[in-house]
Write a protein that holds these residues in place. Structure first.
Motif, PDB file in Angstrom:
ATOM      1  N   TYR A   1      11.145  44.169 -27.676  1.00 24.55           N
ATOM      2  CA  TYR A   1       9.960  44.237 -26.830  1.00 24.55           C
ATOM      3  C   TYR A   1       9.292  42.880 -26.632  1.00 24.55           C
ATOM      4  CZ  TYR A   1      10.555  49.196 -27.685  1.00 24.55           C
ATOM      5  OH  TYR A   1      11.088  50.455 -27.765  1.00 24.55           O
TER       6      TYR A   1
ATOM      7  N   ALA B   1       0.035  49.439 -21.048  1.00 27.45           N
ATOM      8  CA  ALA B   1       0.985  50.072 -21.957  1.00 27.45           C
ATOM      9  C   ALA B   1       2.349  50.180 -21.303  1.00 27.45           C
ATOM     10  CB  ALA B   1       0.503  51.462 -22.362  1.00 27.45           C
TER      11      ALA B   1
ATOM     12  N   THR C   1       6.847  58.230 -24.349  1.00 23.54           N
ATOM     13  CA  THR C   1       6.372  57.616 -25.584  1.00 23.54           C
ATOM     14  C   THR C   1       5.849  56.211 -25.346  1.00 23.54           C
ATOM     15  OG1 THR C   1       7.991  58.878 -26.878  1.00 23.54           O
ATOM     16  CG2 THR C   1       6.997  56.948 -27.934  1.00 23.54           C
TER      17      THR C   1
ATOM     18  N   VAL D   1       5.461  52.667 -26.266  1.00 25.64           N
ATOM     19  CA  VAL D   1       6.184  51.817 -27.209  1.00 25.64           C
ATOM     20  C   VAL D   1       5.559  50.439 -27.346  1.00 25.64           C
ATOM     21  CG1 VAL D   1       8.374  53.016 -26.917  1.00 25.64           C
ATOM     22  CG2 VAL D   1       7.820  51.075 -25.423  1.00 25.64           C
ATOM     23  N   ALA D   2       4.687  50.064 -26.444  1.00 24.99           N
ATOM     24  CA  ALA D   2       3.981  48.788 -26.535  1.00 24.99           C
ATOM     25  C   ALA D   2       2.634  48.938 -25.856  1.00 24.99           C
ATOM     26  CB  ALA D   2       4.781  47.658 -25.890  1.00 24.99           C
TER      27      ALA D   2
ATOM     28  N   ALA E   1       3.815  46.462 -30.654  1.00 25.64           N
ATOM     29  CA  ALA E   1       5.032  47.100 -30.166  1.00 25.64           C
ATOM     30  C   ALA E   1       5.622  47.921 -31.300  1.00 25.64           C
ATOM     31  CB  ALA E   1       6.044  46.070 -29.668  1.00 25.64           C
ATOM     32  N   ARG E   2       6.265  49.007 -30.948  1.00 18.97           N
ATOM     33  CA  ARG E   2       6.745  49.968 -31.937  1.00 18.97           C
ATOM     34  C   ARG E   2       7.653  49.305 -32.966  1.00 18.97           C
ATOM     35  NH1 ARG E   2       9.836  55.108 -29.621  1.00 18.97           N
ATOM     36  NH2 ARG E   2      11.335  53.472 -29.081  1.00 18.97           N
TER      37      ARG E   2
ATOM     38  N   PRO F   1       0.116  52.609 -29.649  1.00 22.58           N
ATOM     39  CA  PRO F   1       0.918  51.678 -30.454  1.00 22.58           C
ATOM     40  C   PRO F   1       0.067  50.787 -31.349  1.00 22.58           C
ATOM     41  CG  PRO F   1       1.619  51.637 -28.149  1.00 22.58           C
ATOM     42  CD  PRO F   1       0.324  52.392 -28.205  1.00 22.58           C
TER      43      PRO F   1
ATOM     44  N   SER G   1      -1.290  52.913 -34.315  1.00 20.62           N
ATOM     45  CA  SER G   1      -0.169  53.343 -35.156  1.00 20.62           C
ATOM     46  C   SER G   1       0.444  52.177 -35.921  1.00 20.62           C
ATOM     47  CB  SER G   1       0.897  54.022 -34.296  1.00 20.62           C
ATOM     48  OG  SER G   1       0.375  55.160 -33.638  1.00 20.62           O
ATOM     49  N   GLU G   2       0.668  51.060 -35.231  1.00 21.63           N
ATOM     50  CA  GLU G   2       1.296  49.908 -35.880  1.00 21.63           C
ATOM     51  C   GLU G   2       0.364  49.216 -36.874  1.00 21.63           C
ATOM     52  OE1 GLU G   2       4.479  48.792 -35.773  1.00 21.63           O
ATOM     53  OE2 GLU G   2       4.829  50.690 -34.728  1.00 21.63           O
TER      54      GLU G   2
END
Length: 267
Positions: A4, A108, A114, A116-117, A132-133, A224, A227-228
């Motif tokens: 990513y 995003a 989903t 992912v970033a 980023a995931r 993301p 979560s990250e």
């Protein structure tokens, strides 16, 4: 950040463009503001930012789709794993038009459904957040002035800083009472609103941020990053937030407590 890196670099480039446009219109005496059909405001800065970002994406990622708050959906090229960029040109337009500096551009990247970033740029605050995931979350003035961020380790709600958005919206869902009870039982409660509460959570400055309903462009970039940073963000059922669902974000340690409080029937 293999996988990513190019996408995040592009997101930063998009944010540079957005910041230049939006800051030139922030507190401008000739700012034009209209009401959309849902009675929310839209400024000439909102439309100019989204048009500019769509133009860049059409050149840089012609096979990717685009979903934007102001101009709708441009389909991605057919095939498995279709990619779509999601743009909120100015999240916090009501703040923007009143001269309050808490507003930002949300960008995003979705693979399928989903996120992912994600990147959030708040130029009036001089700060960005991105992730980023699988590779962590970061914050700083720009891509090359970054610090990795993580949520707090607070594990008791009585020690938590609690943030929320739209008491009117929570009243409409019939859940105002548990929201007020959490505000009263937390160590501290403040309504930072819009994207900012989620970013403070990702930085470890607060533990809970809740919102009764968000559109996809409001929430996709946040997922993301939260979560990250080690946090948890879901809807009221515990699933990932999507379009027109609640967003419940915590440091993870308090998530079940918050969900249980919000979903337990009131007497």
């Amino acid at each position: 950040m293999a996988g990513y890196a190019d996408d995040l670099s592009l997101a930063h480039l998009l944010a540079d463009t957005a910041d230049s446009i939006s800051m030139s219109r922030f507190r401008a005496l000739d700012l034009r503001v209209e009401s959309k059909p849902d009675l929310t405001p839209v400024s000439d800065a909102d439309t100019a930012v989204e048009q500019a970002l769509r133009g860049t994406l059409a050149r840089a990622r012609p096979r990717d789709g685009v979903i934007g708050e102001e101009f709708g959906h441009t389909a991605a090229a057919a095939g498995p794993g279709s990619r779509r960029w999601v743009i909120d040109p100015i999240d916090g337009t009501k703040n923007f038009v009143r001269g309050v500096p808490i507003w930002g551009t949300l960008i995003a990247l979705l693979e399928g459904d989903t996120p992912v970033a994600g990147l959030v740029s708040a130029p009036a605050l001089g700060r960005r957040w991105w992730a980023a995931r699988g590779h962590g979350a970061y914050a700083g003035k720009h891509q090359h002035a970054a610090t990795r961020i993580k949520v707090s380790g607070v594990h008791r709600f009585a020690d938590a800083s609690f943030s929320y958005a739209s008491l009117t919206g929570w009243a409409d869902t019939g859940r105002l009472e548990p929201v007020v009870n959490m505000a009263l039982s937390a160590w501290r409660s403040r309504a930072y609103g819009d994207f900012y509460g989620y970013m403070l959570l990702a930085e470890g400055a607060l533990e809970v941020m809740i919102e009764p309903e968000l559109s996809l462009w409001d929430v996709a970039a946040l997922i993301p990053i939260v979560s990250e940073a080690g946090g948890t963000i879901t809807d009221l059922t515990g699933r990932p937030p999507t379009d027109k669902t609640a967003a419940i974000a915590t440091n993870g340690l308090l998530h079940e407590t918050v969900l249980t409080t919000l979903t337990t029937p009131q007497r």
